[in-house]
Scaffold this motif. Structure first.
Motif, PDB file in Angstrom:
ATOM      1  N   GLU A  93       0.814  -1.217   0.000  1.00  0.00           N
ATOM      2  CA  GLU A  93       0.000   0.000   0.000  1.00  0.00           C
ATOM      3  C   GLU A  93       0.846   1.265   0.000  1.00  0.00           C
ATOM      4  O   GLU A  93       0.433   2.315  -0.491  1.00  0.00           O
ATOM      5  CB  GLU A  93      -0.940   0.006   1.217  1.00  0.00           C
ATOM      6  CG  GLU A  93      -2.046  -1.047   1.170  1.00  0.00           C
ATOM      7  CD  GLU A  93      -1.578  -2.468   1.524  1.00  0.00           C
ATOM      8  OE1 GLU A  93      -0.418  -2.631   1.978  1.00  0.00           O
ATOM      9  OE2 GLU A  93      -2.370  -3.413   1.335  1.00  0.00           O
ATOM     10  N   ASP A 119     -12.360   7.396   1.677  1.00  0.00           N
ATOM     11  CA  ASP A 119     -12.020   5.970   1.559  1.00  0.00           C
ATOM     12  C   ASP A 119     -13.194   5.126   2.052  1.00  0.00           C
ATOM     13  O   ASP A 119     -13.631   4.183   1.390  1.00  0.00           O
ATOM     14  CB  ASP A 119     -10.762   5.677   2.388  1.00  0.00           C
ATOM     15  CG  ASP A 119     -10.387   4.208   2.327  1.00  0.00           C
ATOM     16  OD1 ASP A 119     -10.429   3.637   1.225  1.00  0.00           O
ATOM     17  OD2 ASP A 119     -10.058   3.630   3.391  1.00  0.00           O
ATOM     18  N   LEU A 136       1.325   2.685  -3.442  1.00  0.00           N
ATOM     19  CA  LEU A 136       0.189   3.439  -3.963  1.00  0.00           C
ATOM     20  C   LEU A 136       0.135   4.847  -3.360  1.00  0.00           C
ATOM     21  O   LEU A 136      -0.055   5.845  -4.065  1.00  0.00           O
ATOM     22  CB  LEU A 136      -1.095   2.658  -3.632  1.00  0.00           C
ATOM     23  CG  LEU A 136      -2.394   3.137  -4.228  1.00  0.00           C
ATOM     24  CD1 LEU A 136      -2.270   3.274  -5.740  1.00  0.00           C
ATOM     25  CD2 LEU A 136      -3.513   2.158  -3.885  1.00  0.00           C
ATOM     26  N   LEU A 137       0.350   4.922  -2.044  1.00  0.00           N
ATOM     27  CA  LEU A 137       0.318   6.232  -1.387  1.00  0.00           C
ATOM     28  C   LEU A 137       1.461   7.117  -1.891  1.00  0.00           C
ATOM     29  O   LEU A 137       1.276   8.311  -2.143  1.00  0.00           O
ATOM     30  CB  LEU A 137       0.397   6.067   0.133  1.00  0.00           C
ATOM     31  CG  LEU A 137      -0.746   5.270   0.784  1.00  0.00           C
ATOM     32  CD1 LEU A 137      -0.609   5.266   2.300  1.00  0.00           C
ATOM     33  CD2 LEU A 137      -2.113   5.813   0.391  1.00  0.00           C
ATOM     34  N   ARG A 149     -14.502   9.501  -7.801  1.00  0.00           N
ATOM     35  CA  ARG A 149     -15.090   8.164  -7.754  1.00  0.00           C
ATOM     36  C   ARG A 149     -16.585   8.246  -8.080  1.00  0.00           C
ATOM     37  O   ARG A 149     -17.413   8.453  -7.199  1.00  0.00           O
ATOM     38  CB  ARG A 149     -14.860   7.532  -6.380  1.00  0.00           C
ATOM     39  CG  ARG A 149     -13.382   7.323  -6.096  1.00  0.00           C
ATOM     40  CD  ARG A 149     -13.102   6.535  -4.835  1.00  0.00           C
ATOM     41  NE  ARG A 149     -11.723   6.069  -4.842  1.00  0.00           N
ATOM     42  CZ  ARG A 149     -11.216   5.232  -3.959  1.00  0.00           C
ATOM     43  NH1 ARG A 149     -11.938   4.752  -2.991  1.00  0.00           N
ATOM     44  NH2 ARG A 149      -9.956   4.857  -4.053  1.00  0.00           N
ATOM     45  N   ARG A 186     -12.729  12.777  -3.480  1.00  0.00           N
ATOM     46  CA  ARG A 186     -12.012  12.470  -2.243  1.00  0.00           C
ATOM     47  C   ARG A 186     -10.640  13.131  -2.281  1.00  0.00           C
ATOM     48  O   ARG A 186      -9.880  12.920  -3.227  1.00  0.00           O
ATOM     49  CB  ARG A 186     -11.878  10.938  -2.155  1.00  0.00           C
ATOM     50  CG  ARG A 186     -10.921  10.451  -1.098  1.00  0.00           C
ATOM     51  CD  ARG A 186     -10.665   8.946  -1.249  1.00  0.00           C
ATOM     52  NE  ARG A 186      -9.678   8.509  -0.283  1.00  0.00           N
ATOM     53  CZ  ARG A 186      -9.039   7.340  -0.324  1.00  0.00           C
ATOM     54  NH1 ARG A 186      -9.296   6.488  -1.304  1.00  0.00           N
ATOM     55  NH2 ARG A 186      -8.151   7.026   0.591  1.00  0.00           N
ATOM     56  N   ARG A 194       0.517   8.443  -5.433  1.00  0.00           N
ATOM     57  CA  ARG A 194      -0.469   9.540  -5.379  1.00  0.00           C
ATOM     58  C   ARG A 194       0.212  10.833  -4.916  1.00  0.00           C
ATOM     59  O   ARG A 194      -0.002  11.894  -5.491  1.00  0.00           O
ATOM     60  CB  ARG A 194      -1.592   9.167  -4.404  1.00  0.00           C
ATOM     61  CG  ARG A 194      -2.456   8.003  -4.872  1.00  0.00           C
ATOM     62  CD  ARG A 194      -3.320   7.493  -3.733  1.00  0.00           C
ATOM     63  NE  ARG A 194      -4.258   6.453  -4.171  1.00  0.00           N
ATOM     64  CZ  ARG A 194      -5.052   5.774  -3.355  1.00  0.00           C
ATOM     65  NH1 ARG A 194      -5.034   6.004  -2.044  1.00  0.00           N
ATOM     66  NH2 ARG A 194      -5.894   4.863  -3.825  1.00  0.00           N
ATOM     67  N   TYR A 222      -3.824  10.074   6.520  1.00  0.00           N
ATOM     68  CA  TYR A 222      -2.981   9.173   5.725  1.00  0.00           C
ATOM     69  C   TYR A 222      -1.522   9.640   5.698  1.00  0.00           C
ATOM     70  O   TYR A 222      -0.624   8.838   5.491  1.00  0.00           O
ATOM     71  CB  TYR A 222      -3.483   9.105   4.277  1.00  0.00           C
ATOM     72  CG  TYR A 222      -4.548   8.070   4.019  1.00  0.00           C
ATOM     73  CD1 TYR A 222      -5.755   8.101   4.710  1.00  0.00           C
ATOM     74  CD2 TYR A 222      -4.362   7.071   3.072  1.00  0.00           C
ATOM     75  CE1 TYR A 222      -6.737   7.162   4.456  1.00  0.00           C
ATOM     76  CE2 TYR A 222      -5.340   6.125   2.814  1.00  0.00           C
ATOM     77  CZ  TYR A 222      -6.523   6.172   3.517  1.00  0.00           C
ATOM     78  OH  TYR A 222      -7.485   5.241   3.260  1.00  0.00           O
TER      79      TYR A 222
HETATM   80  C1  IPM Z   1      -8.444   2.852  -1.839  1.00  0.00           C
HETATM   81  C2  IPM Z   1      -7.685   1.847  -1.013  1.00  0.00           C
HETATM   82  C3  IPM Z   1      -6.369   2.466  -0.569  1.00  0.00           C
HETATM   83  C4  IPM Z   1      -6.680   3.674   0.292  1.00  0.00           C
HETATM   84  C5  IPM Z   1      -5.406   1.488   0.156  1.00  0.00           C
HETATM   85  C6  IPM Z   1      -5.121   0.266  -0.687  1.00  0.00           C
HETATM   86  C7  IPM Z   1      -4.137   2.170   0.567  1.00  0.00           C
HETATM   87  O1  IPM Z   1      -8.454   1.404   0.059  1.00  0.00           O
HETATM   88  O2  IPM Z   1      -7.896   3.305  -2.861  1.00  0.00           O
HETATM   89  O3  IPM Z   1      -9.566   3.191  -1.482  1.00  0.00           O
HETATM   90  O4  IPM Z   1      -6.936   3.535   1.500  1.00  0.00           O
HETATM   91  O5  IPM Z   1      -6.672   4.791  -0.255  1.00  0.00           O
END
Ligand code: IPM
Ligand code: MG
Length: 359
Positions: A89, A247, A92-93, A106, A134, A96, A141
Protein backbone atom coordinates in the motif's frame (compact mmCIF):
# COMPACT_ATOMS: atom_id res chain seq x y z
CA UNK A 1 -2.43 11.50 -31.86
CA UNK A 2 0.11 9.43 -29.95
CA UNK A 3 0.01 9.01 -26.18
CA UNK A 4 2.38 7.53 -23.62
CA UNK A 5 0.67 5.42 -20.95
CA UNK A 6 2.40 3.77 -17.98
CA UNK A 7 0.87 0.46 -16.88
CA UNK A 8 1.26 -0.62 -13.26
CA UNK A 9 -0.54 -3.99 -13.08
CA UNK A 10 0.43 -4.64 -9.44
CA UNK A 11 -0.78 -7.69 -7.54
CA UNK A 12 -3.51 -10.35 -7.48
CA UNK A 13 -6.02 -9.83 -10.28
CA UNK A 14 -4.23 -6.58 -11.25
CA UNK A 15 -2.34 -7.98 -14.27
CA UNK A 16 -5.48 -9.62 -15.80
CA UNK A 17 -7.73 -6.61 -15.47
CA UNK A 18 -5.10 -4.19 -16.76
CA UNK A 19 -4.40 -6.44 -19.75
CA UNK A 20 -8.11 -6.58 -20.54
CA UNK A 21 -8.44 -2.79 -20.33
CA UNK A 22 -5.44 -2.46 -22.67
CA UNK A 23 -7.17 -4.79 -25.14
CA UNK A 24 -10.22 -2.50 -25.06
CA UNK A 25 -7.96 0.54 -25.55
CA UNK A 26 -6.52 -1.26 -28.59
CA UNK A 27 -9.98 -1.23 -30.11
CA UNK A 28 -10.35 2.48 -29.28
CA UNK A 29 -7.02 3.16 -31.03
CA UNK A 30 -8.11 1.25 -34.16
CA UNK A 31 -11.59 2.71 -34.31
CA UNK A 32 -10.57 6.31 -33.73
CA UNK A 33 -7.11 6.31 -35.29
CA UNK A 34 -4.97 6.92 -32.20
CA UNK A 35 -1.75 5.38 -31.07
CA UNK A 36 -1.21 4.41 -27.45
CA UNK A 37 2.35 3.56 -26.44
CA UNK A 38 2.71 1.57 -23.22
CA UNK A 39 5.51 1.13 -20.74
CA UNK A 40 5.08 -1.28 -17.86
CA UNK A 41 6.53 -1.14 -14.36
CA UNK A 42 6.10 -2.69 -10.92
CA UNK A 43 4.13 -1.41 -7.95
CA UNK A 44 3.05 -2.89 -4.62
CA UNK A 45 3.95 -6.46 -3.72
CA UNK A 46 5.26 -7.13 -7.22
CA UNK A 47 7.68 -4.22 -6.80
CA UNK A 48 8.72 -5.39 -3.32
CA UNK A 49 9.57 -8.80 -4.78
CA UNK A 50 11.38 -7.43 -7.83
CA UNK A 51 12.99 -4.26 -6.48
CA UNK A 52 12.79 -4.37 -2.68
CA UNK A 53 10.55 -1.31 -2.50
CA UNK A 54 6.82 -0.80 -3.17
CA UNK A 55 7.51 2.04 -5.65
CA UNK A 56 10.99 2.71 -7.01
CA UNK A 57 12.26 6.18 -7.91
CA UNK A 58 12.63 5.00 -11.50
CA UNK A 59 8.99 3.93 -11.68
CA UNK A 60 7.82 7.23 -10.22
CA UNK A 61 9.94 9.10 -12.79
CA UNK A 62 8.46 6.97 -15.58
CA UNK A 63 4.94 7.84 -14.40
CA UNK A 64 5.78 11.54 -14.17
CA UNK A 65 7.02 11.55 -17.75
CA UNK A 66 3.89 9.90 -19.19
CA UNK A 67 0.46 11.21 -20.20
CA UNK A 68 -1.38 8.88 -17.82
CA UNK A 69 -0.97 5.92 -15.50
CA UNK A 70 -3.28 2.90 -15.49
CA UNK A 71 -3.04 0.79 -12.34
CA UNK A 72 -4.54 -2.59 -11.39
CA UNK A 73 -4.40 -3.18 -7.63
CA UNK A 74 -1.87 -3.70 -4.86
CA UNK A 75 -1.62 -5.99 -1.85
CA UNK A 76 -2.04 -9.60 -0.86
CA UNK A 77 -1.51 -12.09 1.97
CA UNK A 78 2.10 -12.61 0.97
CA UNK A 79 3.01 -9.07 2.09
CA UNK A 80 0.49 -8.71 4.92
CA UNK A 81 2.69 -9.18 7.96
CA UNK A 82 1.81 -6.19 10.20
CA UNK A 83 5.46 -5.99 11.29
CA UNK A 84 6.81 -5.83 7.72
CA UNK A 85 8.94 -2.78 6.98
CA UNK A 86 7.62 -2.33 3.47
CA UNK A 87 3.98 -2.76 2.54
CA UNK A 88 2.40 -2.82 -0.94
CA UNK A 89 0.00 0.00 0.00
CA UNK A 90 2.96 2.33 0.60
CA UNK A 91 3.65 2.19 -3.13
CA UNK A 92 0.19 3.44 -3.96
CA UNK A 93 0.32 6.23 -1.39
CA UNK A 94 3.80 7.28 -2.56
CA UNK A 95 2.58 7.35 -6.16
CA UNK A 96 -0.47 9.54 -5.38
CA UNK A 97 1.68 11.87 -3.27
CA UNK A 98 4.65 11.83 -5.65
CA UNK A 99 2.48 12.87 -8.59
CA UNK A 100 0.55 15.36 -6.41
CA UNK A 101 -2.76 13.81 -7.47
CA UNK A 102 -4.88 15.39 -4.78
CA UNK A 103 -8.36 14.95 -6.24
CA UNK A 104 -9.73 11.42 -6.44
CA UNK A 105 -12.91 11.17 -8.52
CA UNK A 106 -15.09 8.16 -7.75
CA UNK A 107 -18.33 8.16 -9.74
CA UNK A 108 -21.14 5.84 -8.64
CA UNK A 109 -23.84 5.10 -11.19
CA UNK A 110 -26.50 2.42 -10.98
CA UNK A 111 -27.26 0.39 -14.09
CA UNK A 112 -30.94 -0.63 -14.08
CA UNK A 113 -29.83 -4.15 -15.14
CA UNK A 114 -27.96 -4.48 -11.85
CA UNK A 115 -30.54 -2.98 -9.44
CA UNK A 116 -31.42 -6.42 -8.13
CA UNK A 117 -27.74 -7.26 -7.43
CA UNK A 118 -27.45 -4.40 -4.93
CA UNK A 119 -28.35 -5.10 -1.30
CA UNK A 120 -30.59 -1.99 -1.51
CA UNK A 121 -34.14 -1.98 -2.84
CA UNK A 122 -34.45 -1.01 -6.50
CA UNK A 123 -36.74 1.94 -5.73
CA UNK A 124 -33.89 3.60 -3.78
CA UNK A 125 -31.44 3.15 -6.66
CA UNK A 126 -33.42 4.89 -9.36
CA UNK A 127 -31.63 8.01 -10.49
CA UNK A 128 -28.46 7.38 -8.49
CA UNK A 129 -25.62 9.17 -10.26
CA UNK A 130 -23.20 10.60 -7.75
CA UNK A 131 -19.55 11.55 -7.79
CA UNK A 132 -17.35 11.45 -4.72
CA UNK A 133 -14.38 13.82 -4.86
CA UNK A 134 -12.01 12.47 -2.24
CA UNK A 135 -8.96 14.46 -1.15
CA UNK A 136 -6.04 12.09 -1.75
CA UNK A 137 -2.69 13.45 -0.59
CA UNK A 138 -3.22 14.69 2.97
CA UNK A 139 -5.30 13.95 6.09
CA UNK A 140 -4.53 11.18 8.57
CA UNK A 141 -2.98 9.17 5.72
CA UNK A 142 0.05 11.48 5.60
CA UNK A 143 0.03 13.64 8.77
CA UNK A 144 3.03 13.76 11.09
CA UNK A 145 3.85 12.71 13.77
CA UNK A 146 3.15 9.09 13.19
CA UNK A 147 4.72 6.45 15.43
CA UNK A 148 4.36 3.48 17.70
CA UNK A 149 6.23 3.40 21.01
CA UNK A 150 6.48 1.26 24.11
CA UNK A 151 5.78 2.78 27.53
CA UNK A 152 5.58 1.33 31.04
CA UNK A 153 1.81 0.77 30.64
CA UNK A 154 2.06 -0.82 27.19
CA UNK A 155 2.29 0.50 23.64
CA UNK A 156 0.93 3.69 22.13
CA UNK A 157 0.33 4.43 18.43
CA UNK A 158 -0.25 7.89 16.97
CA UNK A 159 -1.49 9.02 13.57
CA UNK A 160 -2.06 12.67 12.86
CA UNK A 161 -4.96 14.24 11.00
CA UNK A 162 -3.84 17.45 9.32
CA UNK A 163 -5.22 19.80 6.68
CA UNK A 164 -4.13 23.21 5.40
CA UNK A 165 -6.35 25.78 3.69
CA UNK A 166 -4.60 25.38 0.29
CA UNK A 167 -5.08 21.61 0.46
CA UNK A 168 -8.78 21.98 1.16
CA UNK A 169 -9.34 24.86 -1.24
CA UNK A 170 -7.88 23.13 -4.29
CA UNK A 171 -9.87 19.92 -3.94
CA UNK A 172 -13.12 21.75 -3.19
CA UNK A 173 -12.48 23.86 -6.31
CA UNK A 174 -12.32 20.61 -8.29
CA UNK A 175 -15.67 19.54 -6.86
CA UNK A 176 -17.33 22.81 -7.91
CA UNK A 177 -15.85 22.65 -11.42
CA UNK A 178 -17.20 19.13 -11.82
CA UNK A 179 -20.61 20.01 -10.38
CA UNK A 180 -20.93 22.83 -12.93
CA UNK A 181 -20.92 20.16 -15.67
CA UNK A 182 -23.42 17.96 -13.82
CA UNK A 183 -26.56 18.60 -11.75
CA UNK A 184 -25.00 21.64 -10.05
CA UNK A 185 -25.03 20.49 -6.46
CA UNK A 186 -22.13 20.03 -4.03
CA UNK A 187 -22.31 18.33 -0.64
CA UNK A 188 -19.30 18.85 1.61
CA UNK A 189 -18.80 16.09 4.18
CA UNK A 190 -16.99 16.64 7.48
CA UNK A 191 -17.02 16.03 11.22
CA UNK A 192 -17.00 19.68 12.25
CA UNK A 193 -18.81 18.97 15.51
CA UNK A 194 -15.68 17.17 16.76
CA UNK A 195 -12.57 17.76 14.64
CA UNK A 196 -10.52 20.94 14.25
CA UNK A 197 -9.51 19.77 10.74
CA UNK A 198 -13.18 19.57 9.83
CA UNK A 199 -13.93 23.05 11.13
CA UNK A 200 -11.15 24.40 8.88
CA UNK A 201 -12.53 22.26 6.05
CA UNK A 202 -16.04 23.66 6.51
CA UNK A 203 -14.90 27.31 6.60
CA UNK A 204 -12.65 26.87 3.57
CA UNK A 205 -15.29 25.01 1.57
CA UNK A 206 -17.82 27.73 2.38
CA UNK A 207 -15.49 30.37 0.91
CA UNK A 208 -15.28 28.35 -2.31
CA UNK A 209 -19.06 27.91 -2.32
CA UNK A 210 -19.49 31.69 -1.97
CA UNK A 211 -17.61 32.08 -5.28
CA UNK A 212 -20.09 29.74 -7.01
CA UNK A 213 -23.62 31.02 -6.34
CA UNK A 214 -24.89 29.03 -9.35
CA UNK A 215 -24.12 25.76 -7.53
CA UNK A 216 -26.41 24.50 -4.79
CA UNK A 217 -24.30 23.86 -1.70
CA UNK A 218 -24.87 21.91 1.51
CA UNK A 219 -22.76 20.53 4.34
CA UNK A 220 -23.38 17.26 6.11
CA UNK A 221 -21.66 15.40 8.94
CA UNK A 222 -19.90 12.21 7.86
CA UNK A 223 -21.93 9.90 10.10
CA UNK A 224 -25.19 11.30 8.76
CA UNK A 225 -23.82 11.06 5.23
CA UNK A 226 -23.20 7.32 5.71
CA UNK A 227 -26.86 7.00 6.61
CA UNK A 228 -28.21 9.16 3.74
CA UNK A 229 -26.14 7.19 1.23
CA UNK A 230 -28.38 4.24 2.11
CA UNK A 231 -31.59 6.18 2.71
CA UNK A 232 -31.68 8.55 -0.28
CA UNK A 233 -28.62 8.06 -2.48
CA UNK A 234 -30.29 9.68 -5.49
CA UNK A 235 -30.34 13.04 -3.67
CA UNK A 236 -26.55 13.46 -4.09
CA UNK A 237 -24.69 14.91 -7.05
CA UNK A 238 -21.06 15.78 -6.16
CA UNK A 239 -19.78 14.98 -2.65
CA UNK A 240 -16.43 16.36 -1.50
CA UNK A 241 -14.55 15.14 1.56
CA UNK A 242 -11.20 14.37 3.16
CA UNK A 243 -9.04 11.35 2.44
CA UNK A 244 -10.20 8.93 5.12
CA UNK A 245 -13.90 9.80 5.02
CA UNK A 246 -13.71 9.35 1.25
CA UNK A 247 -12.02 5.97 1.56
CA UNK A 248 -14.75 4.69 3.84
CA UNK A 249 -17.80 6.21 2.18
CA UNK A 250 -16.82 5.11 -1.34
CA UNK A 251 -16.72 1.46 -0.30
CA UNK A 252 -20.17 1.99 1.18
CA UNK A 253 -21.41 3.77 -1.95
CA UNK A 254 -20.07 1.01 -4.20
CA UNK A 255 -22.80 -1.29 -2.93
CA UNK A 256 -25.35 0.94 -4.68
CA UNK A 257 -23.90 -0.24 -8.00
CA UNK A 258 -24.08 -3.88 -6.93
CA UNK A 259 -20.36 -4.66 -6.99
CA UNK A 260 -17.05 -2.95 -6.41
CA UNK A 261 -16.05 -4.58 -9.67
CA UNK A 262 -18.07 -1.97 -11.55
CA UNK A 263 -16.52 1.18 -10.10
CA UNK A 264 -13.66 3.19 -11.62
CA UNK A 265 -11.65 6.10 -10.31
CA UNK A 266 -9.44 8.91 -11.52
CA UNK A 267 -6.84 10.72 -9.45
CA UNK A 268 -5.99 14.16 -10.72
CA UNK A 269 -3.92 17.15 -9.78
CA UNK A 270 -3.29 20.52 -11.33
CA UNK A 271 -2.13 19.33 -14.76
CA UNK A 272 -3.50 16.69 -17.12
CA UNK A 273 -1.43 13.78 -15.76
CA UNK A 274 -3.72 11.35 -13.96
CA UNK A 275 -3.73 7.96 -12.26
CA UNK A 276 -6.58 5.61 -13.14
CA UNK A 277 -7.50 2.57 -11.11
CA UNK A 278 -10.52 0.51 -10.09
CA UNK A 279 -11.67 1.23 -6.53
CA UNK A 280 -11.54 -2.47 -5.61
CA UNK A 281 -8.52 -4.35 -4.32
CA UNK A 282 -6.30 -7.14 -5.64
CA UNK A 283 -8.69 -10.01 -4.77
CA UNK A 284 -5.81 -12.53 -4.37
CA UNK A 285 -8.10 -15.53 -4.19
CA UNK A 286 -9.40 -14.89 -7.72
CA UNK A 287 -5.98 -14.12 -9.24
CA UNK A 288 -5.08 -15.92 -12.44
CA UNK A 289 -8.49 -17.58 -12.86
CA UNK A 290 -9.97 -15.32 -15.52
CA UNK A 291 -13.05 -14.63 -13.37
CA UNK A 292 -12.39 -11.07 -12.14
CA UNK A 293 -14.69 -8.31 -13.38
CA UNK A 294 -12.56 -6.00 -15.57
CA UNK A 295 -15.28 -3.36 -15.97
CA UNK A 296 -14.02 -1.09 -13.16
CA UNK A 297 -10.63 -0.98 -14.89
CA UNK A 298 -12.16 -0.53 -18.35
CA UNK A 299 -14.26 2.36 -17.03
CA UNK A 300 -11.11 3.77 -15.39
CA UNK A 301 -9.47 3.66 -18.83
CA UNK A 302 -12.49 5.60 -20.14
CA UNK A 303 -11.89 8.23 -17.46
CA UNK A 304 -8.25 8.33 -18.59
CA UNK A 305 -9.36 9.04 -22.15
CA UNK A 306 -11.57 11.86 -20.85
CA UNK A 307 -9.42 13.57 -18.24
CA UNK A 308 -5.79 13.00 -19.24
CA UNK A 309 -5.97 12.52 -23.01
CA UNK A 310 -8.88 14.87 -23.76
CA UNK A 311 -10.64 12.16 -25.81
CA UNK A 312 -14.24 12.70 -24.75
CA UNK A 313 -16.03 10.90 -27.58
CA UNK A 314 -13.72 7.91 -27.19
CA UNK A 315 -14.54 7.83 -23.45
CA UNK A 316 -18.25 7.94 -24.23
CA UNK A 317 -17.79 5.08 -26.72
CA UNK A 318 -16.19 2.86 -24.06
CA UNK A 319 -18.90 3.69 -21.51
CA UNK A 320 -21.59 3.04 -24.11
CA UNK A 321 -20.03 -0.32 -24.99
CA UNK A 322 -20.06 -1.34 -21.31
CA UNK A 323 -23.74 -0.40 -21.06
CA UNK A 324 -24.45 -2.40 -24.24
CA UNK A 325 -22.57 -5.44 -22.88
CA UNK A 326 -24.88 -5.36 -19.82
CA UNK A 327 -27.98 -4.73 -21.90
CA UNK A 328 -27.09 -7.76 -24.03
CA UNK A 329 -27.30 -9.95 -20.92
CA UNK A 330 -23.63 -10.66 -20.23
CA UNK A 331 -22.35 -10.74 -16.64
CA UNK A 332 -19.15 -11.48 -14.77
CA UNK A 333 -19.40 -13.72 -11.75
CA UNK A 334 -19.64 -10.93 -9.14
CA UNK A 335 -22.88 -9.62 -10.67
CA UNK A 336 -24.20 -12.86 -12.17
CA UNK A 337 -27.89 -13.70 -11.92
CA UNK A 338 -30.27 -16.23 -13.39
CA UNK A 339 -30.81 -16.18 -17.13
CA UNK A 340 -27.68 -14.10 -17.79
CA UNK A 341 -24.64 -15.20 -19.78
CA UNK A 342 -21.52 -15.65 -17.63
CA UNK A 343 -18.31 -14.17 -19.04
CA UNK A 344 -14.73 -14.36 -17.80
CA UNK A 345 -12.27 -11.49 -17.62
CA UNK A 346 -10.86 -11.74 -21.16
CA UNK A 347 -14.17 -12.52 -22.84
CA UNK A 348 -15.75 -9.49 -21.13
CA UNK A 349 -13.07 -7.30 -22.70
CA UNK A 350 -13.63 -8.85 -26.14
CA UNK A 351 -17.39 -8.32 -25.96
CA UNK A 352 -16.92 -4.69 -24.93
CA UNK A 353 -14.36 -4.13 -27.70
CA UNK A 354 -16.80 -5.64 -30.25
CA UNK A 355 -19.41 -3.15 -29.11
CA UNK A 356 -17.02 -0.25 -29.62
CA UNK A 357 -16.35 -1.49 -33.14
CA UNK A 358 -20.04 -1.94 -33.89
CA UNK A 359 -21.18 1.47 -32.60
C1 IPM B 1 -8.44 2.85 -1.84
C2 IPM B 1 -7.69 1.85 -1.01
C3 IPM B 1 -6.37 2.47 -0.57
C4 IPM B 1 -6.68 3.67 0.29
C5 IPM B 1 -5.41 1.49 0.16
C6 IPM B 1 -5.12 0.27 -0.69
C7 IPM B 1 -4.14 2.17 0.57
O1 IPM B 1 -8.45 1.40 0.06
O2 IPM B 1 -7.90 3.30 -2.86
O3 IPM B 1 -9.57 3.19 -1.48
O4 IPM B 1 -6.94 3.53 1.50
O5 IPM B 1 -6.67 4.79 -0.25
MG1 MG C 1 -10.45 2.09 -0.01
Amino acid sequence: MSYQITLLPGDGIGPEIVKTAVDVLGQVATTFGHSFAYQEAHIGGAAIDAEGTALSKETLALCKASDAVLLGAVGGPKWDDPRAKVRPEQGLLALRKGLDLYANLRPVKCWPELYHVSPLRAELLQGVDLLVVRELTSDIYFGKPRFRRTYSYGERAVDTMSYTTPEIDRVVQWAFRLAAQRRKKVTSVDKANVLECSRLWRETAQRVADQHPEIQYEVILVDACAMYLMKQPASFDVLVMGNMFGDILTDEASMLAGSMGMLPSASLGSGTLGLYEPIHGSAPKYAGQDVANPIATILSAAMMLRYSLGLEKEAVAVEGAVAQYLADGYRTRDVMSEGMKLTGTRRTGELIAERIRAA
